[in-house]
Design an enzyme around this catalytic site. Structure first.
Site, short mmCIF file in Angstrom:
data_model
loop_
_atom_site.label_atom_id
_atom_site.label_comp_id
_atom_site.label_asym_id
_atom_site.label_seq_id
_atom_site.Cartn_x
_atom_site.Cartn_y
_atom_site.Cartn_z
N ASN A 1 -31.56 28.00 39.19
CA ASN A 1 -30.72 26.81 39.09
C ASN A 1 -31.64 25.61 38.99
O ASN A 1 -32.50 25.40 39.85
CB ASN A 1 -29.82 26.66 40.32
N TYR B 1 -31.95 21.39 38.10
CA TYR B 1 -31.32 20.09 37.82
C TYR B 1 -32.33 18.97 37.55
O TYR B 1 -32.00 18.02 36.84
CB TYR B 1 -30.39 19.70 38.98
N HIS C 1 -21.94 32.42 47.63
CA HIS C 1 -22.18 31.03 47.24
C HIS C 1 -21.66 30.14 48.38
O HIS C 1 -20.71 29.38 48.21
CB HIS C 1 -21.51 30.72 45.90
N GLU D 1 -28.93 30.03 45.91
CA GLU D 1 -29.74 28.94 46.48
C GLU D 1 -29.89 29.01 47.99
O GLU D 1 -29.44 28.09 48.71
CB GLU D 1 -29.13 27.58 46.10
N GLU E 1 -27.75 27.94 36.58
CA GLU E 1 -27.05 26.66 36.69
C GLU E 1 -27.91 25.58 36.08
O GLU E 1 -29.12 25.52 36.34
CB GLU E 1 -26.79 26.26 38.16
N ARG F 1 -20.69 33.57 35.07
CA ARG F 1 -21.18 33.80 36.43
C ARG F 1 -20.21 33.17 37.42
O ARG F 1 -20.00 31.95 37.40
CB ARG F 1 -22.57 33.19 36.61
C1 FCB Z 1 -25.95 23.55 42.98
C2 FCB Z 1 -24.88 24.42 43.60
C3 FCB Z 1 -23.55 24.29 42.90
C4 FCB Z 1 -23.26 22.84 42.53
C5 FCB Z 1 -24.41 22.26 41.77
C6 FCB Z 1 -24.18 20.83 41.30
O1 FCB Z 1 -26.94 23.34 43.91
O2 FCB Z 1 -25.29 25.76 43.57
O3 FCB Z 1 -22.56 24.84 43.70
O4 FCB Z 1 -22.99 22.12 43.67
O5 FCB Z 1 -25.55 22.28 42.58
#
Ligand code: FCB
Length: 486
Positions: free
Chosen positions: A325, A327, A157, A202, A386, A113
């Site tokens: 995405n 985290y 992006h 995002e 992500e 991607r």
């Molecule tokens: C996400 C972004 C990516 C990168 C990661 C750590 O929010 O999409 O570009 O910064 O975080």
């Protein structure tokens, strides 16, 4: 999730567990003796790949007719980027893409991607395409296909042409038509070979950090700008999907959201109320309009001044997939000065391990996010587009970089994918963030997310242990000896 760059600025004093001294945060992330893990067995056909974005890796900002983007302007403004750096060279992927594709082929990745830089295609954000700019993505696509890696392109992006920003950028409704035109130009050139297209990356993060908080490009501030930007991104996404579907009915069309479970950080009722507001801004203001054709109840009045007749119908459009995405979770508190609807980040639950970004490591949150899509949004086909972690890796030694904590982080999130699939979520693939160490926005080059180390002085690439781990997973080989992390 606890995010991001400069996030500590947004936190009320005394509340920030994520403001732990850095060495303590790192100590929390350090490997502990391995606990027994269930076996990782991803279903046949599950796609493993890597993600990147144009401004973060390409460099070559003045080549082949590329125009300036808001990130060029922002990163060249003194004081904006932590280490004073910019994306002028970044990983020089523009010239080294063949080597990077080769590494992906070596990893056995099924897909990649990447994002297309709008200012390479339309230097001024409008009009006829700049053909040499499109040629770059053509070369990249052909190289990927030649090496058996399926291209998955994201159209935006965060690198808006500066010329459009000069007219208000995402706060100016005119951008909806501009984005739709741009999307059509790119897909007309590459749609015969790139089967899957994400419209935006995002939108909530771009709207919040770039337009309300101002620690990201274009550096606008204020809730009103957030609302305008978020609504216009929702509209642009819907408009582009409709136009592309009409012209290219066989392509897979969708978009990418940052999603996170949002929880009150304490038992106080005002923090519970803050969590509802934060959840709307981060998740609901993207999800509800796209899937249900309405804003969450708590946001509706805020958005009303920006909504014209027909907008909500235009935003609600069937998608072939949703990119997620992920985290970590967000643990939030009421904070009248907080950047997100009077809410801010609070302490993580005691004992939560964190990455070098001080983000909490919470793989189960990914299962929760996917279950929410299953239960409240019709269980769309999803990809984790992500997921990954920043750590202060050691320098390469003997052609290798050992990153056990990142490797374990990835393993634990792949196991979460496996649980989500078992629980009936329509998850079809996982793209690690990121292929390469890169320009991490306001953090500059101080944060390394790559599974491949990049020496920013020589631009030399060195695969890390996490790369070897993913290669083993991709090939179905045993991973036991690679994993030494917690
Ligand atoms: C996400 C972004 C990516 C990168 C990661 C750590 O929010 O999409 O570009 O910064 O975080």
């Amino acid at each position: 999730m606890i995010r991001r760059r400069d996030l500590l600025l947004a936190m009320p004093a005394g509340l920030a567990a994520s403001a732990l001294p850095r060495d303590l945060a790192l100590a929390q992330a350090a490997p502990s003796p391995a606990a027994p893990q269930p076996e990782l067995k991803l279903p046949p056909g599950f796609i493993l790949g890597a993600s990147t974005s144009s401004y973060q890796i390409e460099g070559a900002v003045n080549e082949d007719g590329r125009g300036a983007s808001i990130w060029d302007t922002f990163s060249h403004t003194p004081g904006r980027i932590k280490d004073g750096s910019n994306g002028d060279v970044a990983c020089d992927h523009y010239h080294r893409f063949a080597e990077d594709v080769e590494l992906m082929a070596q990893a056995g990745f099924g897909s990649y991607r990447f994002s297309v830089a709008w200012p390479r295609v339309q230097p001024d954000g409008a009009g006829a395409p700049n053909v040499p700019g499109l040629d770059f993505y053509d070369r990249l696509t052909d190289r990927l296909l030649a090496r058996g890696v399926k291209p998955f392109a994201c159209l935006y992006h965060w690198d808006l042409p500066q010329a459009l920003q000069d007219k208000g950028g995402w706060t100016n409704r005119d951008v909806v038509g501009r984005f739709t035109d741009y999307a059509q130009l790119v897909v007309a050139r590459l749609g015969d070979r790139v089967p899957r297209w994400a419209m935006l990356n995002e939108p909530s993060v771009h709207a919040i950090f770039g337009h309300a908080f101002g620690n990201h490009a274009p550096g606008m501030t204020g809730w009103k700008n957030y609302l305008a930007a978020q609504h216009h991104m929702n509209l642009a996404q819907g408009s582009a999907i409709r136009a592309l579907r009409a012209a290219h009915p066989k392509l897979g069309l969708g978009t990418v959201f940052s999603l996170q479970p949002v929880l009150p950080a304490t038992g106080k009722p005002e923090d519970a109320a803050a969590a509802v507001r934060f959840d709307a801004a981060w998740n609901g203001n993207n999800l509800d309009p796209l899937f249900h054709g309405r804003y969450p109840e708590i946001s509706a009045a805020d958005f009303a001044p920006f909504i014209r007749e027909g907008d909500l119908d235009a935003i609600k459009v069937p998608v072939d997939f949703l990119g997620v995405n992920y985290y970590g979770r967000a643990h939030v508190v009421d904070d009248p000065n907080g950047v997100i609807a009077g809410a801010g980040w609070g302490p993580h639950p005691p004992g939560t391990r964190t990455t070098a970004m001080a983000w909490p490591i919470e793989p189960q949150g990914l299962v929760e996010v996917l279950a929410r899509l299953r239960d409240d949004y019709g269980n769309p086909q999803t990809f984790v587009t992500e997921n990954g972690a920043a750590y202060d890796d050691p320098a390469p030694k003997g052609g290798a970089v050992d990153d056990p904590a990142r490797t374990a982080f990835i393993r634990d999130h792949l196991l979460a994918c496996q649980r989500a699939i078992t629980e009936g979520c329509a998850l079809k693939g996982y793209y690690v963030w990121s292929l390469l160490d890169n320009f991490e926005w306001a953090e500059g080059y101080s944060r390394r997310f790559g599974i491949i180390h990049v020496d920013f002085a020589t631009l030399q690439r060195t695969p890390k242990t996490s790369f070897a781990y993913l290669a083993a997973v991709a090939s179905g080989a045993p991973t036991g000896t690679i994993l030494t992390g917690p």
